[in-house]
Write a protein that holds these residues in place. Structure first.
Motif, PDB file in Angstrom:
ATOM      1  N   HIS A 391      67.735  -4.382  -9.982  1.00  0.00           N
ATOM      2  CA  HIS A 391      67.664  -5.793 -10.353  1.00  0.00           C
ATOM      3  C   HIS A 391      68.730  -6.018 -11.420  1.00  0.00           C
ATOM      4  O   HIS A 391      68.649  -5.471 -12.519  1.00  0.00           O
ATOM      5  N   GLN A 415      69.299  -8.961  -2.130  1.00  0.00           N
ATOM      6  CA  GLN A 415      68.974 -10.380  -2.238  1.00  0.00           C
ATOM      7  C   GLN A 415      69.864 -10.986  -3.324  1.00  0.00           C
ATOM      8  O   GLN A 415      69.700 -10.716  -4.503  1.00  0.00           O
ATOM      9  N   SER A 417      71.269 -13.750  -5.752  1.00  0.00           N
ATOM     10  CA  SER A 417      70.563 -14.819  -6.467  1.00  0.00           C
ATOM     11  C   SER A 417      71.220 -16.186  -6.325  1.00  0.00           C
ATOM     12  O   SER A 417      70.528 -17.199  -6.343  1.00  0.00           O
ATOM     13  N   GLU A 420      70.175 -17.365  -2.908  1.00  0.00           N
ATOM     14  CA  GLU A 420      68.947 -16.741  -2.406  1.00  0.00           C
ATOM     15  C   GLU A 420      69.166 -16.246  -0.978  1.00  0.00           C
ATOM     16  O   GLU A 420      68.382 -16.503  -0.057  1.00  0.00           O
ATOM     17  N   LEU A 449      61.580  -7.884   1.313  1.00  0.00           N
ATOM     18  CA  LEU A 449      61.703  -8.855   0.239  1.00  0.00           C
ATOM     19  C   LEU A 449      60.385  -9.012  -0.511  1.00  0.00           C
ATOM     20  O   LEU A 449      60.365  -9.113  -1.747  1.00  0.00           O
ATOM     21  N   GLN A 453      59.998  -8.211  -4.453  1.00  0.00           N
ATOM     22  CA  GLN A 453      59.488  -9.210  -5.388  1.00  0.00           C
ATOM     23  C   GLN A 453      58.249  -8.710  -6.118  1.00  0.00           C
ATOM     24  O   GLN A 453      58.059  -9.011  -7.307  1.00  0.00           O
ATOM     25  N   GLN A 456      59.604  -6.505  -8.822  1.00  0.00           N
ATOM     26  CA  GLN A 456      60.184  -7.314  -9.897  1.00  0.00           C
ATOM     27  C   GLN A 456      59.086  -7.855 -10.814  1.00  0.00           C
ATOM     28  O   GLN A 456      59.237  -7.865 -12.043  1.00  0.00           O
ATOM     29  N   LYS A 457      57.988  -8.292 -10.222  1.00  0.00           N
ATOM     30  CA  LYS A 457      56.867  -8.795 -11.027  1.00  0.00           C
ATOM     31  C   LYS A 457      56.256  -7.683 -11.860  1.00  0.00           C
ATOM     32  O   LYS A 457      55.947  -7.874 -13.048  1.00  0.00           O
TER      33      LYS A 457
END
Length: 495
Positions: A391, A415, A417, A420, A449, A453, A456-457
């Protein structure tokens, strides 16, 4: 005192007896591309010492840096944690906050931390808790004074400060102007000096377990070689009839041929320094009981600041989420454990080194780490398949853009940014990432994806935000390097 007391709470007391603990030498090279070594396919650069190390140990073909630029990867190596957990997600020296961003880009980069917090447990502290004498030599770049190696578990610090490169008056030669590295005699060369200091430490601590973290400033800019080595490679380039050749990696040109004589000289000098330390181990009879790691912090510099190397067949380079920016050399020699000449295709990443050394020393940190121990792989066993993640919510100085990525098995998702927009590649059949399969594999993209995600969270990843000052009628801020790229500019150095 509080910090020392705190450390006693983050390790379980299960340290192995000294006789069962190998010495450890960890070589970390700055900006070295995977394809910059003879054992990884370079036919222009000469790296006999590292090539020998690969023959005597394991050469990993799918090793990765935790980030396409240096400080986040260094933080991941030191802590065993993804850069997002430490907060160091860009090279230290980049604008810290979105409001400080002046380039004409679609997004504003996310904020990041400019120091490795004292609360983080470092490799130095891990090894010190296991009874090792600890040495750090070379580039640190993980915060201002007060956050340097001597404040993070290292008994000796030779050259580790806030800077991302050798920016003293002599650059790679005396005078270094480095408050943690006294100048040597005129003409002294930085990689050789650091190798000498590492050797002195090894000799002084030969009767006890030691951990040497030799973190090269080489082969980072400024591009500067020993004159004799530059002349050698200029002659070699002429003999081979090599000429500079560039392609296009939008929005930058990318070098396609390894023929840069100055850079080649820097690579050989780095290799000689590795050889000097390995020779010291042999002279002292310590090589059979010393575990050696050799790796890099991001991909080779191919699209900016002189673009000194080519990473082909890997796409892109430093600052990019393509393989050229994150796939690294990794060589591990452990006599009696690692079978000589082994090639390992298991995907591994920067946080794994901390986990590996914790396992090998029997030191069990109770704090959260993300790496997994590579000991089974080194012993010839298999690791369960797992995803790797990246990331990078920033614009580097090499033309790359904010984005995130994931590798799972042979598949890699990026992905981006700005729009997107996903890209999907099958690395087994398309190592150069030329065929985007996202349209053909929508369900795979959706699943990967979602997993990216969720990660990332979990790690608290910060995202870039829209730039209200972006003007599409003006040149894109990715197309040209910042005005100070490659120059000395206070603490805002190009890393």
């Amino acid at each position: 005192m509080f910090r020392k007391c705190l450390l006693s709470l983050v390790f379980c007391a299960s340290v192995l007896p000294a006789a069962e603990r190998p010495n450890v030498v960890f070589f970390l090279v700055d900006d070295l591309g995977q394809r910059d070594l003879g054992c990884y396919g370079s036919s222009f650069y000469e790296t006999p010492n590292i090539d020998r190390l690969a023959k005597e140990g394991a050469r990993f073909t799918d090793a990765y840096a935790a980030c396409p630029v240096c400080s986040p990867t260094r933080a991941a190596i030191q802590t065993g944690r993804w850069p997002q957990r430490t907060g160091i997600t860009d090279y230290i020296g980049a604008p810290l906050k979105p409001e400080g961003w002046k380039r004409n880009t679609r997004l504003l980069p996310a904020p990041y931390s400019d120091r490795l917090a004292h609360e983080e447990v470092t490799l130095g502290e891990l090894m010190k808790s296991a009874g090792y004498a600890t040495f750090f030599g070379g580039k640190w770049h993980l915060g201002p004074e007060g956050f340097w190696p001597e404040d993070q578990g290292y008994d000796v610090n030779m050259g580790g400060i806030d800077r991302g490169g050798p920016y003293g008056r002599g650059k790679y030669f005396v005078p270094y102007d480095n408050p943690r590295l006294p100048d040597g005699p005129p003409g002294e060369h930085l990689p050789d000096r650091l190798a000498t200091e590492a050797g002195k430490f090894i000799e002084a601590h030969k009767a006890q377990p030691f951990f040497v973290c030799f973190s090269f400033y080489s082969v980072h800019t400024p591009l500067q070689s020993r004159p004799d080595l530059q002349a050698k490679y200029e002659a070699k380039r002429q003999k081979l009839g090599l000429e500079p050749k560039f392609g296009r990696e939008e929005p930058r040109d990318v070098r396609l041929v390894q023929e840069h004589a100055v850079y080649a000289g820097m690579v050989e000098a780095m290799d000689a320094a590795v050889g000097k330390v390995l020779s010291k181990l042999e002279q002292l009879g310590l090589d059979k009981n010393t575990l050696v790691f050799f790796t890099s912090d991001n991909g080779g510099l191919s699209t900016s600041e002189g673009s000194p190397t080519s990473n082909l067949p890997l796409r892109g380079g430093k600052g990019w989420l393509y393989e050229g920016g994150i796939r690294e050399p990794l060589i591990v020699r452990w006599p009696g454990v690692v079978k000589p000449g082994t090639a390992v295709a298991t995907p591994v990443c920067s946080p794994d080194y901390f986990a590996t050394l914790a396992d090998i020393t029997g030191t069990k940190p109770t704090s959260k780490i993300d790496g997994v121990s590579l000991r089974p792989v080194l012993e010839g066993k298999e690791l369960p398949e797992r995803p790797l993640f990246w990331h990078y919510p920033h614009y580097g100085n090499q033309g790359g853009a904010p984005g995130a990525a994931m590798r799972k098995g042979d598949w890699k998702l990026i992905q981006w940014s700005e729009q997107e927009r996903p890209e999907l590649f099958n690395l087994k059949i398309d190592l150069s990432e030329t065929k985007d399969l996202s349209k053909q594999e929508p369900e795979r993209v959706k699943a990967m994806l979602a997993e990216l995600q969720a990660w990332q969270k979990d790690v608290g990843a910060l995202l870039p935000t829209p730039n209200p000052a972006y003007d599409p009628s003006k040149p894109d801020g990715r197309a040209a390097p910042p005005a100070n790229a490659g120059k000395k500019a206070g603490k805002k150095k190009v890393q």
